[in-house]
Design a protein around this motif. Structure first.
Motif, PDB file in Angstrom:
ATOM      1  N   UNK A  37      33.226  46.195  45.751  1.00 29.87           N
ATOM      2  CA  UNK A  37      33.898  47.462  46.022  1.00 29.87           C
ATOM      3  C   UNK A  37      34.168  48.269  44.770  1.00 29.87           C
ATOM      4  N   UNK A  38      34.329  47.574  43.658  1.00 25.53           N
ATOM      5  CA  UNK A  38      34.748  48.281  42.445  1.00 25.53           C
ATOM      6  C   UNK A  38      34.359  47.471  41.223  1.00 25.53           C
ATOM      7  N   UNK A  39      33.833  48.155  40.209  1.00 30.15           N
ATOM      8  CA  UNK A  39      33.552  47.530  38.919  1.00 30.15           C
ATOM      9  C   UNK A  39      34.390  48.246  37.869  1.00 30.15           C
ATOM     10  N   UNK A  40      35.331  47.531  37.281  1.00 25.05           N
ATOM     11  CA  UNK A  40      36.207  48.104  36.257  1.00 25.05           C
ATOM     12  C   UNK A  40      35.632  47.709  34.905  1.00 25.05           C
ATOM     13  N   UNK A  41      35.053  48.693  34.237  1.00 29.69           N
ATOM     14  CA  UNK A  41      34.349  48.413  32.987  1.00 29.69           C
ATOM     15  C   UNK A  41      35.276  48.583  31.782  1.00 29.69           C
ATOM     16  N   UNK A  42      34.722  48.287  30.590  1.00 31.26           N
ATOM     17  CA  UNK A  42      35.486  48.430  29.354  1.00 31.26           C
ATOM     18  C   UNK A  42      36.007  49.851  29.234  1.00 31.26           C
ATOM     19  N   UNK A  43      37.217  49.974  28.728  1.00 31.80           N
ATOM     20  CA  UNK A  43      37.918  51.251  28.727  1.00 31.80           C
ATOM     21  C   UNK A  43      39.159  51.080  29.575  1.00 31.80           C
ATOM     22  N   UNK A  44      38.937  50.827  30.871  1.00 32.64           N
ATOM     23  CA  UNK A  44      40.056  50.456  31.743  1.00 32.64           C
ATOM     24  C   UNK A  44      40.252  48.943  31.730  1.00 32.64           C
ATOM     25  N   UNK A  45      39.146  48.207  31.485  1.00 32.14           N
ATOM     26  CA  UNK A  45      39.239  46.744  31.432  1.00 32.14           C
ATOM     27  C   UNK A  45      39.257  46.278  29.972  1.00 32.14           C
TER      28      UNK A  45
END
Length: 799
Positions: A755-763
């Motif tokens: 449903x969602x991929x939280x990439x570097x920056x927010x992760x």
């Protein structure tokens, strides 16, 4: 990414004195591990770090703003990056391998479009800032085996020629000048008795004023040097030649019993010759002007106050490892002649702590809000902040009224464990910086009375002598932590914390206040926090009995927010590795490092008297990496370095007995988690898969692999979200070794969708150690906390 909002980032500042800078728009950028953290110091909601920028491959060592929309950063691998604010975000627009070793110093001169970097490869490099946001190396200066510790660039008075000051590891200041293309060595200045750690130029405000160079040293002194046209600098020499001064200083140098030494009172003129605008030579002189003595330990950073602030006199900010900050300003004093006065630099304001080098003191400091704020970061990575009271900054620096206000903090190292309080009002984190920290959402009134939750560190209950690797709440006012030692330690909240969460509207807790100690302290040469029932007036200020209530500041967090230790739990033969608490909070389980089946056991204890429950849970051959109780606490799930998972079922007073096991993962299993309904669980492995398991029929002794989720990197953390309302779908968050977070949803055990991929920056940008969804119902929606090897701690709101 539209479905993710970053609610909280806790990020400490790196231990480099050039690692932070503030723009004219009050954006503070600083290195935090391999990330650059961005903090809006003027945010009306006081939300702290709003964003982190990935891109560096090693620790960020220097950050410097070019203007309000551009800054430059460097790191320990020698890389140089230029960043620009484009649209609504910061992006990297240029990268270069500037040095072969770590970059230790950085300075920028905007008017000349010039930039200088100094590296541990014993060189200083000069760069031209192009119109297309590119940097071109135009010169490399060899320092012949010495290392640059600080750099400063300025324009010579009444000239277009540049002057470059370099502080090197032989205690001298190297001066270079540039009339046309190249910088040429022009002077070497001595005087300091130890390395010079910081340099700063103060530009003249009128044609009659000199250019001032301030140098701060580990010898605890600051020296001011005047740079002006040679014909103006009559100075204190009275017409005597420099040859006479050389002979005089040499004779002083022979007086070895004099600690001051010959260089301490050098009055020699250093003459610089550059080409003027018309091609004719111009001469400038550098003379020692003042010695500022006030710090008790090494000076770590210097910064001149922006002249756009309401104070018109030059003001110098200095930070030191003695935990103090001093504002220096000139004071005109009469000389006996009614028509003349001389300038004496005085200690106008002093901030920080009295009484020595607490936790390494201050690493660096800077001006914010156009000179109306002082910001500084310490050895432990936390920031402190002082504001000048409005309307009181016109009479002079000494008459200004300054007060400390809240800043930001974070772990100064990898964060290994997190745990939410039972109702999710706050959570605790444990890290390899040997601290545990409690973070809470404090309601803040903003525009039009709108209330916004602003997350901050509320307490530092454990400051330990060992690296902390795991933590779990037993109830709202007790937690257990495990560290790189054989003992698990249990802590209870003091009365000061109980009052603080109420006063700040964080939580409505219930407890018998009389049974809670007032505070805690660590006795000399002790390791355990002892209860303290003496009333401490500092606690009143820090914890909200004052009006209005406020959260504790960094110095108070480190000193007066400890929780007393109430129990030590023994049992393991080697250092602890993980801890888990049952959903009823009546049981806790621990495991330790192990290379043999004898020590690869899980020990279960009751949380009332902390006595063992049943026999240790055997079966694994290597270290157990995670323990998870099922929602009904009837099963304990364990995963291990031996690539297996095991299930143990409750058998009354006998404790737990083994009922199932599996070894289908090909590499170490890092983490495991139960779904809220207890019908499935997930295991995350270095083999780059997360496997979903469900029982065969109604049996709890036979489990099969229902689904396998594959990832490009090793899966290191998993967590199921609580079920919301009538929504029967399951939500699973998965963290991987590179710091990314993936959120999957499912309506059945076998069918999973990304449903969602939280990439570097927010992760994150490194190994995620633990994920934890916020329990309870909250207006913000589903919130996920994460901790990582990159040293940051985050909460994201998933919509």
């Amino acid at each position: 990414m539209d479905n993710v909002d970053v609610a909280y980032i806790a990020a400490s500042a790196n231990r480099f004195n050039h690692a932070g800078d503030a723009s004219s728009s009050s954006t503070v950028a600083y290195g935090s591990g391999r990330l650059i953290a961005l903090w809006d110091a003027q945010d009306i909601y006081n939300r702290g770090v709003l964003e982190t920028l990935p891109g560096h491959s090693s620790l960020v060592s220097c950050v410097k703003f070019v203007d309000a929309e551009r800054f430059v950063s460097t790191d320990e691998s020698g890389a140089l990056k230029l960043w620009r604010y484009s649209g609504s975000k910061w992006v990297s627009v240029f990268t270069s391998q500037a040095h072969t070793k770590a970059v230790s110093a950085l300075t920028v001169h905007l008017e000349a479009n010039c930039l200088a970097t100094g590296g541990s490869d014993s060189s200083v490099k000069i760069w031209k800032l192009g119109e297309q946001d590119d940097l071109q190396e135009i010169q490399s200066i060899s320092l012949k085996g010495r290392y640059p510790l600080s750099l400063a660039l300025a324009t010579l008075p009444g000239s277009k020629a540049l002057i470059l000051a370099v502080a090197v590891t032989d205690r001298s200041l190297q001066i270079y000048t540039r009339s046309e293309v190249m910088f040429l060595p022009s002077a070497t200045m001595h005087g300091h008795d130890d390395w010079v750690r910081s340099l700063a130029f103060c530009h003249p405000t009128s044609s009659s004023d000199p250019l001032i160079l301030a140098s701060g040293s580990q010898d605890a002194t600051i020296r001011l040097w005047n740079i002006e046209h040679a014909q103006r600098s009559g100075g204190p020499t009275g017409g005597l030649s420099d040859d006479l001064f050389d002979a005089f200083e040499a004779s002083l140098g022979d007086l070895t019993e004099n600690d001051e030494g010959g260089r301490q009172i050098s009055l020699k003129h250093h003459i610089l010759t550059v080409k003027g605008d018309d091609g004719s030579p111009q001469q400038f002189s550098i003379t020692f002007d003042a010695l500022l003595v006030g710090h008790e330990a090494g000076v770590t950073s210097l910064s001149w106050r922006p002249f756009s602030s309401s104070s018109s006199s030059p003001t110098l900010l200095s930070t030191s490892t003695d935990s103090s900050i001093i504002l220096w300003s000139p004071s005109s004093i009469p000389t006996g002649n009614s028509d003349a006065s001389s300038s004496l630099w005085i200690n106008s304001q002093r901030f920080g702590d009295v009484g020595g080098q607490r936790l390494g003191g201050f690493v660096g400091g800077l001006w914010g809000c156009e000179g109306m704020e002082v910001l500084a970061w310490g050895w432990a990575g936390g920031w402190r902040r002082w504001q000048c009271m409005p309307g009181l900054a016109t009479a002079g620096v000494a008459d200004e009224a300054w007060s400390e206000v809240g800043a930001i903090s974070g772990h100064a190292g990898p964060v290994r464990g997190i745990s939410w309080s039972p109702d999710g009002e706050y959570f605790i984190s444990a890290g390899l910086d040997q601290t545990s920290r409690i973070h809470a959402a404090i309601p803040v009134a903003g525009l039009k009375g709108k209330m916004v939750s602003s997350w901050h560190e509320l307490g530092r209950p454990q400051v330990h002598g060992y690296d902390l690797v795991g933590v779990a709440f037993l109830d709202a006012l007790r937690f257990v932590s495990v560290a790189d030692e054989k003992v698990a330690r249990v802590f209870q909240a003091p009365r000061s914390f109980f009052h603080a969460v109420k006063a700040l509207a964080v939580a409505e807790l219930t407890a018998d206040e009389e049974k809670l100690p007032i505070s805690a302290s660590v006795p000399p040469l002790g390791l355990s926090n002892k209860a303290n029932n003496d009333t401490n007036p500092q606690l009143v200020t820090a914890h909200g009995d004052a009006t209005p209530p406020r959260r504790p500041f960094e110095a108070e967090l480190a000193a007066i927010t400890l929780w007393p230790e109430i129990e030590k739990v023994f049992g393991h033969g080697y250092e602890s590795i993980t801890v888990s608490v049952s959903h009823t909070t009546k049981l806790m389980a621990t495991a330790c490092k192990a290379t043999t089946p004898k020590h690869a056991v899980v020990r279960v204890y009751d949380t009332d008297k902390f006595q063992p429950v049943g026999e240790p849970l055997e079966g694994h051959a290597l270290t157990v990496t995670r323990i998870a109780f099922s929602p009904d606490d009837q099963l304990i799930l364990t995963v291990s370095r031996d690539r297996t998972w095991r299930l143990f079922q409750a058998q009354g007073e006998q404790g737990y007995i083994p009922v199932a096991a599996d070894k289908s993962h090909a590499r170490i299993i890092w983490d495991c988690a139960w779904a809220p309904d207890g019908r499935i669980f997930a295991t995350a492995s270095r083999d780059k898969t997360v496997k979903i398991w469900h029982p065969k029929g109604d049996s709890r002794s036979e489990w099969s692999n229902a689904a396998t989720l594959k990832f490009p990197e090793a899966a290191t953390a998993v967590a199921f979200a609580q079920t919301v309302g009538d929504d029967a779908s399951r939500v699973l968050a998965i963290g991987v070794e590179t710091g990314d977070i993936f959120v999957y949803t499912s309506s059945s055990a076998t069918d999973w969708h990304l449903s969602l991929a939280i990439k570097t920056g927010a992760a994150h940008v490194d190994h995620i150690h633990q994920l934890a969804w916020r329990p309870g119902k909250h207006s913000e929606g589903r919130q996920l906390a994460s901790c990582s090897e990159d040293g940051t701690l985050r909460i994201v709101t998933v919509r």
